[in-house]
Design an enzyme around this catalytic site. Structure first.
Site, PDB file in Angstrom:
ATOM      1  N   ARG A  97       0.839  -1.207   0.000  1.00 41.28           N
ATOM      2  CA  ARG A  97       0.000   0.000   0.000  1.00 41.28           C
ATOM      3  C   ARG A  97       0.874   1.258   0.000  1.00 41.28           C
ATOM      4  NH1 ARG A  97      -4.431  -0.029   4.511  1.00 41.28           N
ATOM      5  NH2 ARG A  97      -2.695   0.487   5.875  1.00 41.28           N
ATOM      6  N   LYS A 134      -2.903   6.420   1.864  1.00 35.96           N
ATOM      7  CA  LYS A 134      -2.763   6.747   3.285  1.00 35.96           C
ATOM      8  C   LYS A 134      -1.773   7.907   3.380  1.00 35.96           C
ATOM      9  CE  LYS A 134      -3.131   4.014   7.514  1.00 35.96           C
ATOM     10  NZ  LYS A 134      -4.578   3.967   7.738  1.00 35.96           N
ATOM     11  N   GLU A 178     -16.582   5.462   4.544  1.00 40.82           N
ATOM     12  CA  GLU A 178     -15.879   4.834   5.669  1.00 40.82           C
ATOM     13  C   GLU A 178     -15.993   5.716   6.889  1.00 40.82           C
ATOM     14  OE1 GLU A 178     -11.645   4.378   5.022  1.00 40.82           O
ATOM     15  OE2 GLU A 178     -11.738   5.795   3.372  1.00 40.82           O
TER      16      GLU A 178
HETATM   17  C1  PLP Z   1      -5.699   3.128   7.826  1.00 42.16           C
HETATM   18  C2  PLP Z   1      -7.092   3.392   7.399  1.00 42.16           C
HETATM   19  C3  PLP Z   1      -8.072   2.386   7.352  1.00 42.16           C
HETATM   20  C4  PLP Z   1      -7.843   0.987   7.853  1.00 42.16           C
HETATM   21  O1  PLP Z   1      -6.807   0.334   7.219  1.00 42.16           O
HETATM   22  P1  PLP Z   1      -6.106  -0.914   7.927  1.00 42.16           P
HETATM   23  O2  PLP Z   1      -5.033  -1.291   6.968  1.00 42.16           O
HETATM   24  O3  PLP Z   1      -7.122  -1.961   8.097  1.00 42.16           O
HETATM   25  O4  PLP Z   1      -5.579  -0.419   9.231  1.00 42.16           O
HETATM   26  C5  PLP Z   1      -9.323   2.707   6.853  1.00 42.16           C
HETATM   27  N1  PLP Z   1      -9.614   3.958   6.457  1.00 42.16           N
HETATM   28  C6  PLP Z   1      -8.709   4.962   6.504  1.00 42.16           C
HETATM   29  C7  PLP Z   1      -9.107   6.311   6.035  1.00 42.16           C
HETATM   30  C8  PLP Z   1      -7.432   4.707   6.987  1.00 42.16           C
HETATM   31  O5  PLP Z   1      -6.542   5.687   7.051  1.00 42.16           O
END
Ligand code: PLP
Length: 401
Positions: free
Chosen positions: A127, A229, A265
């Site tokens: 990622r 991210k 989300e």
């Molecule tokens: C990090 C994150 C997640 C969850 O990702 P994981 O890899 O499961 O920890 C979901 N939504 C957002 C906006 C995030 O920054």
């Protein structure tokens, strides 16, 4: 989720090691003791810094050739492990001026037999590499990423909480750190990994959280960077998040930017609901507005394989949620978190009563939510021997050196 964002905001309150600066030569850390300090009250830990500062971090700064796809970063602990502390940056760096920065979050757990394991670090590496392409940062190759995470766990091994009491949370960062005033990608990049022990999100059983969406607020739009991210994606939600908490909700629920009718989300966690016909639905990654969570991917697979669920990745409207049976959020920070209710606020903060939804009694977790939580944590902590064996490809053992 909530606490994940709090962890970001509370970085400023770390008390620093005065001796360690960016330019300091790497000193070799003392050998790890595998016993956690006895004086630590692990039970009191939440998700955040918990007043603790781990001793070692990974820090590697390199000149980069943006036309050369090979990773410039080193996997050598001798070069990159150093005492945890502040890093020195030019005010002209692209990370400070333009938000050229990515972060990751993953956890290391102490199993009952004392083994320390990381959960799917390869997924975080991939990622971050895909974010690096979008942000014109040099990708950290998979081996280097995992080796760095492993070395940081090893160097801070005594900070991995005792079995069942939490995890060592790892934060890899990748950012443009060159002194480049121009609005373009930096020719210097820094890869850093630091760690912090965190407690269990739920101390005694799962309790449902309350989400609130705010009309007019969305975190990402089609064509934007919602699937990355990236540090800069989070601060724009702080004001809305604070307002929602002020109104006694736990977290913001993000709706799609185009129509404001579809759930995307929540905070820093992905959203799932069991809809009327029993299908487990989570919003699709297709439009690129949702963060592709490692937990999300794991839950989809576990729901299909272990629970025999029909799982659909598709749009999910607020309307459809009215007849949904249960809902939960998931992410590294909070694992699987039941959602008890959803409220929708107008942008002046008043509630749109017609849009509200309650799942079950609004407090108790749904049956599938509980089951998936148990399955996932059974694999991560090793408590479920059979499933831990079956999903051992998700587990990266940190061998003591
Ligand atoms: C990090 C994150 C997640 C969850 O990702 P994981 O890899 O499961 O920890 C979901 N939504 C957002 C906006 C995030 O920054």
């Amino acid at each position: 989720m909530i606490r994940a964002l709090m962890a970001i905001t509370s970085i400023a309150s770390i008390s620093h090691h005065p001796a360690a600066i960016f330019a300091a030569s790497s000193s070799s850390p003392s050998p790890p003791s595998h016993a956690p300090p006895n004086s630590v009250d692990w039970e009191s830990f939440g998700f955040g810094l918990n007043g603790v500062q781990t001793e070692h971090m990974w820090l590697d700064t390199k000149k980069v050739d943006l036309d050369d796809p090979t990773s410039p970063f080193s996997a050598s602990a001798d070069d990159c492990l150093r005492p945890f502390g502040p890093i020195e940056l030019y005010p002209t760096s692209t990370v400070l001026n333009y938000g050229q920065s990515l972060f990751e979050g993953l956890k290391a757990f102490r199993r009952e037999d004392g083994t320390i394991v990381m959960f799917r670090p390869d997924m975080n590496a991939r990622r971050m590499a895909s974010g690096a392409r979008r942000f014109l940062l040099p990708a950290v190759d998979l081996e280097t990423f995992v080796a760095a995470a492993e070395e940081v766990v090893r160097a801070n091994a005594h900070w991995v909480p005792p079995h069942g009491k939490g995890a060592l949370y790892l934060r890899p960062l990748l950012m443009g750190t060159g002194a480049d005033l121009g609005v373009k990608a930096s020719h210097t990049a820094t890869f850093c990994v630091y760690a912090c022990p965190v407690g269990n999100y739920f101390k005694s059983g799962l309790t449902a959280i309350r989400l609130q969406a705010v009309r007019g607020f969305s975190r990402a739009a089609v064509g934007g960077a919602g699937s990355v991210k990236a540090g800069g994606n989070y601060a724009p939600a702080f004001q809305v998040q604070a307002a929602v908490r002020q109104r006694n909700f736990d977290e913001v629920l993000c709706l799609d930017a185009a129509t404001g009718t579809m759930v995307e989300e929540a905070g820093a966690s992905n959203f799932f609901a069991v809809v009327e016909d029993g299908t487990l639905v989570t919003p699709s990654l297709g439009p690129g507005t949702i963060l592709p969570g490692v937990t999300r991917a794991s839950i989809i697979e576990l729901a299909r394989e272990e629970c025999g669920c029909e799982v659909a990745e598709r749009h999910l409207t607020l309307d459809e949620l009215k007849s949904a049976k249960e809902a939960f959020c998931c992410g590294t920070g909070a694992s699987v978190t039941p959602v008890g209710s959803i409220s929708v606020a107008h942008d002046d903060g008043t509630e749109d009563e017609d849009a509200a939804t309650v799942f079950g009694d609004g407090v108790s977790p749904g049956a599938l939510t509980q089951r998936l939580h148990r399955i996932l944590s059974g694999i991560q902590t090793g408590e479920d021997a059979e499933l831990s064996q079956k999903y051992q490809h998700w587990i990266h053992i940190v061998e003591p050196k």
